[in-house]
Structures are given as structure tokens and as C-alpha cells.
Scaffold this active site. Sequence first.
Site, short mmCIF file in Angstrom:
data_model
loop_
_atom_site.label_atom_id
_atom_site.label_comp_id
_atom_site.label_asym_id
_atom_site.label_seq_id
_atom_site.Cartn_x
_atom_site.Cartn_y
_atom_site.Cartn_z
N PHE A 490 0.82 -1.21 0.00
CA PHE A 490 0.00 0.00 0.00
C PHE A 490 0.86 1.27 0.00
CE2 PHE A 490 -2.42 -3.23 2.44
CZ PHE A 490 -3.40 -3.46 1.49
N GLU A 491 2.14 1.12 0.32
CA GLU A 491 3.03 2.27 0.28
C GLU A 491 3.75 2.39 -1.06
OE1 GLU A 491 5.59 1.58 3.57
OE2 GLU A 491 4.18 2.39 5.07
N LEU A 492 3.96 1.22 -1.74
CA LEU A 492 4.69 1.24 -3.00
C LEU A 492 3.84 1.78 -4.14
CD1 LEU A 492 6.50 -2.22 -2.73
CD2 LEU A 492 7.48 0.05 -2.35
#
Length: 696
Positions: A490-492
Site C-alpha cells: 500500500f506504500e509502494l
Amino acid sequence: MKAPIPHLILLYATFTQSLKVVTKRGSADGCTDWSVDIKKYQVLVGEPVRIKCALFYGYIRTNYTLAQSAGLSLMWYKSSGPGDFEEPIAFDGSRMSKEEDSIWFRPTLLQDSGLYACVIRNSTYCMKVSISLTVGENDTGLCYNSKMKYFEKAELSKSKEISCRDIEDFLLPTREPEILWYKECRTKTWRPSIVFKRDTLLIKEVKEDDIGNYTCELKYGGFVVRRTTELTVTAPLTDKPPKLLYPMESKLTIQETQLGGSANLTCRAFFGYSGDVSPLIYWMKGEKFIEDLDENRVWESDIRILKEHLGEQEVSISLIVDSVEEGDLGNYSCYVENGNGRRHASVLLHKRELMYTVELAGGLGAILLLLVCSVTIYKCYKIEIMLFYRNHFGAEELDGDNKDYDAYLSYTKVDPDQWNQETGEEERFALEILPDMLEKHYGYKLFIPDRDLIPTGTYIEDVARCVDQSKRLIIVMTPNYVVRRGWSIFELETRLRNMLVTGEIKVILIECSELRGIMNYQEVEALKHTIKLLTVIKWHGPKCNKLNSKFWKRLQYEMPFKRIEPITHEQALDVSEQGPFGELQTVSAISMAAATSTALATAHPDLRSTFHNTYHSQMRQKHYYRSYEYDVPPTGTLPLTSIGNQHTYCNIPMTLINGQRPQTKSSREPNPDEAHTNSAILPLLARETSISSVIW
């Protein structure tokens, strides 16, 4: 020896002069009748008594001897009562006898009760008086008659003498009388401060428990004489004026009333002991007594004694005003008096303004209490109340109508054979219990990556597209999820990160067990601050697995609401579900079945059964919610034309589609199907060989 004649004449003249001094009353037939003497004789039956002619002890200034010497005779008569017929008494000389100016009864009988009249007369003068005699019996179980008692009062802490009354006729001047004292008709061990003196009992310091009946007993000849005195103990005589209890002396008391209604003003006061004087308490209006007012509507009640102890009293008197008028308003004073002074206090009778202060305060208090109770109930049962309201009156979310899934479930998959004792419950909850409850019991449609996502070369883009098609994002924070940084995807991906930061999707974060101290936990805290719409729910172990637990209610409350029936297992396994990978899943299943059929067709006959059982066993172990089994026709061919004319694709390892068997790591035994390992039908691309299908 006879007295000289001149002396008799002088005595007669003196006696005659004495008679002339007394005023006649009740004279009949020339005889002066003094009615009934004030002294009354009261004796118990069987006791002796001496009745003296009262004429010689208060009516004339002479005695029986002088009267007899003057030629006057003494006669006795008996009657039942005043005005009754009197008859002369015949003395028998034994039980009842006449001795000088008295009658002796030894002893008395009940029939001796009555009036005894003594008359002294001669031919010129006559005088008469009656004496009352009452003969009674003891009260039941007592040594006295309660109507024949004497009464004495004593002040607390002071000395008191109790005399044995009316026993002078039974005492001998040369002998000390032997008198026994009883209290309540029983012998008593007297305390040292009580002293006996001849015919008296002396209490040096009176106490409250000295109250009672004291009986003295004296023996006279063969008879017994008893006298009983009731002692009452009072407080010391007060030297202060009464004390006002209400209203207070020091301030003006205001009492409100409505015109047309009734008013009641009550005055209470304390009176110390003042002897036999009754308390004096009354109301005044200005300088007028209440009874002097012209209004009959204003009147005083009787004086009421509220409390009384040892002669001290708390009393009250009320002033009642019926149908209050404007002229009745004003100042009223309550006065209290005794021999030591007078005090007063005032009450102002005031018209009440039409303000509903009490009613308003009561109403506001009730509303406040109801509000506090409501807030308390809401705080304690907020989720239950919201679920009840939503189930009966709620509407489905409109902003999620274009989305295919109710929630995207993100967790780290760990095979059961890798579960340890510490994290086994968390992994079982994440892999089995949570999806099973949400789908089968509550009827939600979940997107589970291990089950529903077909791996492709654009895996991250596919995850972002699936999250965008979900109304909620559920992140299950197990220890393995934290260690492996399961949220890194979800951060990438920029699209996923923007969805979390801007609040496009609501995130439900389920924390399993205590995660503090686990590696990467600081990044979890940073992730929480990044998400705009975040709800954290704690899972506290197997006790939260119960259907009625707070955990499931909280989770259901955070999930989107829709009016659907819980889906069955058959519905969950329906491969015709539409979504971003709906058609791809269909092709995937068919392609897998085709590849498996080809591999088995070229394999050794003995291995077909083994491979078939092993393959399906592994598939059942790794995929808990959806089976991709497909019944292959016996011929081992699959009509791909049944897929349709749509453009579809699948990411099946080409070795399976070409009929190749996977290379085994063991080198102990030769591979029976080694001849088929190089019979590739389709070439494998580098991108295809790099993608693994274990994410299913």
C-alpha cells in the site's frame, strides 16, 4: 371533783363566744352544717383507721374536753353520700368504737365506706360536719390501690424526702417505729445515697431512675398499715425564658402564599420545667391578638405538645388563614412566655409571584437526569443501538453501489504446518474464522487475494484495482503480518497510498494479540497516522470468536450495511461471480483442468492416480475457501470453445499446459516420465517463468 359554779359559767360563756365567731352556713333545724370536710380518709381493707371529728381541728377554737365540760354532747351519724339519710351509729366496742372525738375501726371492711357526720350540740347550739371514708382493695398483683396513692415531685440532682403519710395514730412516743420500704411492691437494695430516718426515706441526689411507687409498711397490733407514694422526677426549675425553635428570633422568616389559597404558619418553642405552669404561646398581628381580629378566616389552633421529658416540653401552635386575601398579608409575630420572660419572632406572609421555579427546576432536573441516563446508556451500548437502528431503519451505502466487493481482506498467509504455539490462534483467526464469519454468517462479499486474485505481470496494479473495487479495506495485523511488512504494497503503489491518505476508502485495522515489541511495529504506528479514515479493533483471543462478543458487533458496525441474506457455501464457490477477475478466474479454472488432464494423459498409468490425489490434497490444504477442481472428461480433452468468443487470458505455468511435469528435487529414483520432460509444445517466456502461482 366538780368544777366550781363560777368557772363553769365562765367556760360556757367562752365556748358560746367561740361559736358566735363562726359564720353559719347550711343551717337546718337550728344546726350549722359545714358539709364534707376537705380531709378524706382512704384505707385498704383490713387496715385500722381513726376518724377524727373535724370540728375540733379547724372549725371551732376548743377541744373535745372543753366542749364536754360546757355541756355539749358529741354524736356520730353515717350516710352513703351527701344528702342521703343519716342514721345514728351503734358502736359495738370491739371492731368499731367511739373514743373521745374519734371513731376507731380495727380493722376496716368494704362496707365501712361512706360519710361520717359528727355533731356537737346542746339545747341552744348545734354544729355538724361530715368526714369521708373510702375503703378499697389492692390492685391486682400489687400492694396498693392506684386510686389511694400520694404524689410527690423531685427535681433532678437535688435531694428529696418521701414520708410515710398519716401514720401518727399508729406510732408510740416511747418506741421507734419499724417501717419497711418497698419500690414497686418489691424489696430493693438501696444505694448508699438513700437514707432512712424514722418515718421518711431521704434521697440525697435524685436520679431519673428514681421514678416509681414507694410503699412504706408499719405493723400496728395485729394489723399492717401501708401507705404508697408515687414519685415523679422532673428537670430542675428553669430560670430562663422559653426558646423559639421556629421561626428564629434573629431573622425575619418569609413565607409565600397564593391569594385565594390557605396559609399555615407554625410556631415551635422549647419550655423548660416551670412547675405546674402550662406553656404560654400565641400569635399576634401587629399589636392585636388573633382573637381580636375581625376576620373569622384567621384563627389559631390548639397548643400541641410535640415532645415532653422530665417536665420539659416542645410545643407548637399554628396560625391558619383560610382563603388568603390582600389584607391578610403582612407581619405576624409568635410570642412565648413563662415566669422568667417573654420572647417573640416574626413571619412575613408574602404573596407568591407566578413563577414556576419549583416546577421548572423539577422539569429541568428530570430532563437532565434523563439526558445523563441516555448518554450513559448510549456510551455503554452505542454499537448495539446503532446496529439495531441500522437493521430496522438504515439504508445501504449509495456511494459504494458501483463497487463489487464489501471489503478487501489483507493478511499474511501461513500454512498450518508452519503455525507455532504462540501465533497459531492468530493465524487461524485470520485465515479461517474471520473470512468464514463475514461471508457465511453476515453475508458480506470479500475479496481475498489468495483466493480471488490471478497472478499476472501487473500484480501491484491488479491489487490497486481490486482495492478500488472494495468498500472497505480490512488489514489483519498478525505478528507474521508485522514481521513481513504486509502493508508495504500500500506504500509502494501510488494509487493505493493516495486512497489511504485522502480517505477514499475506509480502513479497518484488526490488531491480533499484543504487537508491541515486535519488529517493524514502529512502522505500524506510522501507518496509522497516514490513514485518514481508520478504525482500530482489538482481537483479544479465542473469547472474541463468540458470535455475541463485542468484537463482531464492532466489526459489523464498521462494515458497510446492506440488506442481504447470509450467503451459503455454494454461493461463495460460484465461479460466475463478476469482478475485475471474474472471467479470468473461469478461464484459469478451465485451463488448470486442461493442463492437469494433459499431464495425466501422458503420465504413467500408476502415477495418474497418485498425482491426482496429491494435487487435489495440496489444493485443499492451501486454499480454504474456494476449490478450483474441475471434472475432466475421461477422454482427457477439454472443449476450449466453451469459454466463449471473448478475449480472455490466464497466467498458467506453460509447463502444465504443454504437458510437462515439474522437476523433482530428489535424485534417488529415476523419473518415470523423464521422456516427457523435454516435449515442450509452447516456448516459455522469461516473464512467465518468473511468476509463481502459490499466491492462490
